[in-house]
Design an enzyme around this catalytic site. Structure first.
Site, PDB file in Angstrom:
ATOM      1  N   GLY A  69      39.801  34.780  45.733  1.00 18.69           N
ATOM      2  CA  GLY A  69      38.452  35.157  46.130  1.00 18.69           C
ATOM      3  C   GLY A  69      38.003  34.300  47.301  1.00 18.69           C
ATOM      4  O   GLY A  69      37.303  34.775  48.205  1.00 18.69           O
ATOM      5  N   THR A 225      53.902  38.116  52.957  1.00 19.14           N
ATOM      6  CA  THR A 225      54.512  38.956  51.921  1.00 19.14           C
ATOM      7  C   THR A 225      53.606  39.022  50.693  1.00 19.14           C
ATOM      8  O   THR A 225      53.130  37.996  50.216  1.00 19.14           O
ATOM      9  CB  THR A 225      55.893  38.365  51.533  1.00 19.14           C
ATOM     10  N   CYS A 311      32.778  19.273  40.813  1.00 21.84           N
ATOM     11  CA  CYS A 311      33.232  17.953  40.395  1.00 21.84           C
ATOM     12  C   CYS A 311      34.136  17.456  41.503  1.00 21.84           C
ATOM     13  O   CYS A 311      35.199  18.012  41.734  1.00 21.84           O
ATOM     14  CB  CYS A 311      34.009  18.098  39.105  1.00 21.84           C
TER      15      CYS A 311
HETATM   16  N1  PLP Z   1      33.080  33.464  44.326  1.00 20.66           N
HETATM   17  C1  PLP Z   1      32.559  33.135  43.140  1.00 20.66           C
HETATM   18  C2  PLP Z   1      31.184  33.604  42.792  1.00 20.66           C
HETATM   19  C3  PLP Z   1      33.293  32.359  42.248  1.00 20.66           C
HETATM   20  O1  PLP Z   1      32.772  32.031  41.061  1.00 20.66           O
HETATM   21  C4  PLP Z   1      34.588  31.928  42.626  1.00 20.66           C
HETATM   22  C5  PLP Z   1      35.381  31.046  41.745  1.00 20.66           C
HETATM   23  O2  PLP Z   1      34.859  30.125  41.152  1.00 20.66           O
HETATM   24  C6  PLP Z   1      35.094  32.313  43.868  1.00 20.66           C
HETATM   25  C7  PLP Z   1      34.303  33.085  44.703  1.00 20.66           C
HETATM   26  C8  PLP Z   1      36.450  31.911  44.337  1.00 20.66           C
HETATM   27  O3  PLP Z   1      37.422  32.703  43.699  1.00 20.66           O
HETATM   28  P1  PLP Z   1      38.929  32.180  43.599  1.00 20.66           P
HETATM   29  O4  PLP Z   1      38.972  31.214  42.449  1.00 20.66           O
HETATM   30  O5  PLP Z   1      39.726  33.431  43.314  1.00 20.66           O
HETATM   31  O6  PLP Z   1      39.269  31.550  44.879  1.00 20.66           O
END
Ligand code: PLP
Length: 368
Positions: A69, A225, A311
């Site tokens: 994400g 990939t 943290c």
């Molecule tokens: N966006 C939100 C709201 C999240 O809670 C998180 C993860 O804590 C992320 C993005 C990042 O996702 P990822 O852990 O897949 O990098």
């Protein structure tokens, strides 16, 4: 472990997905190869792309797989270097820190983006010159943002809208058209998929500048990939869809947890409780007891929870999200986040409530 209540950090792998991954790992799998193995990998990739696309009602070509994400959020913001960026003050760091010079949009005391501030910000820009990024639901408080209203404002001023929906996966409907988003970030591991796979959904008429170059994967928008086993599991996860009974039960358990704690200690603050929230999240402050102290006590009792806040080098900083909501620093430093999953049992909730009461009683006696 007696209770795992940290699903917003990561969820246990959902049943059946390990088998999907092992199966996909059983042969070489480079989806760009021309031979039979490559074609089989390509088929798995495109099947998964369709599963993810169907789950959010977009075309498969609008799904771009990423490694996290975090990467998808970075891509969404860095992909439009000429636009002025407006992001809410409570975004995940992968949005807040994606670019220099992002302008923060304030939230109210419940943690909901102030629409009048967004409108004022957009009105001050040339039409079509902005990109707005607002999360669907906050990872610390669970507060859900009014994305449709935000989308309406973005349309009015020609701004692009990116929605970080990472915490919505498996908990909320994610129809991208209904939400009115131009781009949307999903991640597998908060909903029981594997870590290391995510997606950016992006409307097909929008040209984005890639972050990673040097390969033609993902229609040239993300070189490298593809991680076929993880992507196959992500597809299978999204195909399952929302289990509304299980979600209702999860919400009932979260509500019971809050009600029992409030009945025991009415002075407890539960952040964002007056706003629409995710059905699994509760962020609450135990008055006078530091987040670290609580986390250690719960950990010793076999209960995994978290401080909503970051943290860094073993030190917990007071939550930025609570700060943006106007919560005073002392109280913010007493907050912990409890987050449930569809497999959370009533016994786990009982265990948390009982430890919470014990700890609060003990610290109050010590203070007296
Ligand atoms: N966006 C939100 C709201 C999240 O809670 C998180 C993860 O804590 C992320 C993005 C990042 O996702 P990822 O852990 O897949 O990098």
């Amino acid at each position: 472990m007696k209770a795992y209540l940290d699903y917003n950090a990561t969820a246990p792998l959902r049943e059946g997905l390990k088998a999907v991954m092992l199966e996909a790992m059983s042969a070489p799998a480079n989806a760009s190869s021309m031979h039979g193995f490559g074609r089989a990998a390509k088929k798995r990739l495109e099947d998964a792309r369709k599963q993810v696309a169907d789950a959010i009602s977009v075309f498969p070509s609008e799904i771009l797989f990423t490694s996290s994400g975090t990467e998808a959020n970075n891509l969404a913001l860095r992909g439009f270097p000429t636009r002025k960026l407006f992001v809410s003050a409570i975004e995940h760091p992968s949005v807040l820190k994606a670019m220099e010079g992002v302008e923060l949009l304030p939230v109210d005391g419940q943690g909901v983006v102030r629409l009048e501030a967004l409108e004022a910000a957009l009105a001050g820009q040339e039409h079509g010159a902005a990109l707005v990024s607002v999360m669907l639901a906050n990872n610390e408080t669970g507060v859900i943002q009014p994305i449709s209203e935000i989308s309406t404002l973005c349309r009015k001023y020609g701004a692009l809208l990116h929605v970080d929906a990472v915490q919505g996966v498996g908990k909320l409907p994610l129809d991208m058209g209904l939400l009115g988003a131009d781009m949307m970030t999903l991640s597998a591991h908060k909903a029981g998929g594997p870590v290391g796979v995510a997606a950016l959904a992006i409307r097909q008429n929008i040209a984005i500048r890639p972050l990673l170059t040097g390969g033609r994967q993902e229609l040239g928008r993300r070189a490298g990939t593809e991680n076929i086993p993880a992507i196959a599991a992500f597809g299978a996860l999204m195909q399952v869809g929302l289990d509304s009974n299980a979600i209702e039960q999860m919400k009932a358990q979260r509500d019971r947890l809050e009600a029992e704690i409030l009945a025991f200690a009415p002075e407890v603050a539960i952040f964002g409780i007056g706003a629409p929230r995710l059905p699994n999240t509760s962020m609450l402050a135990m008055p006078g007891v530091a987040s670290e102290t609580q986390l250690m006590a719960f950990d010793l009792a076999g209960i995994a929870v978290s401080a909503g806040s970051a943290c860094s080098s073993g030190r917990i900083e007071p939550s930025r999200v609570l700060k943006a909501m106007g919560v005073e620093t002392g109280l913010a430093g007493n907050a912990i986040r409890v987050s449930l999953g569809v497999t959370t049992t009533p016994q786990e909730i009982d265990c948390f409530i009982s430890e919470w009461k014990k700890l609060y009683t003990r610290t109050r006696k010590n203070a007296a």
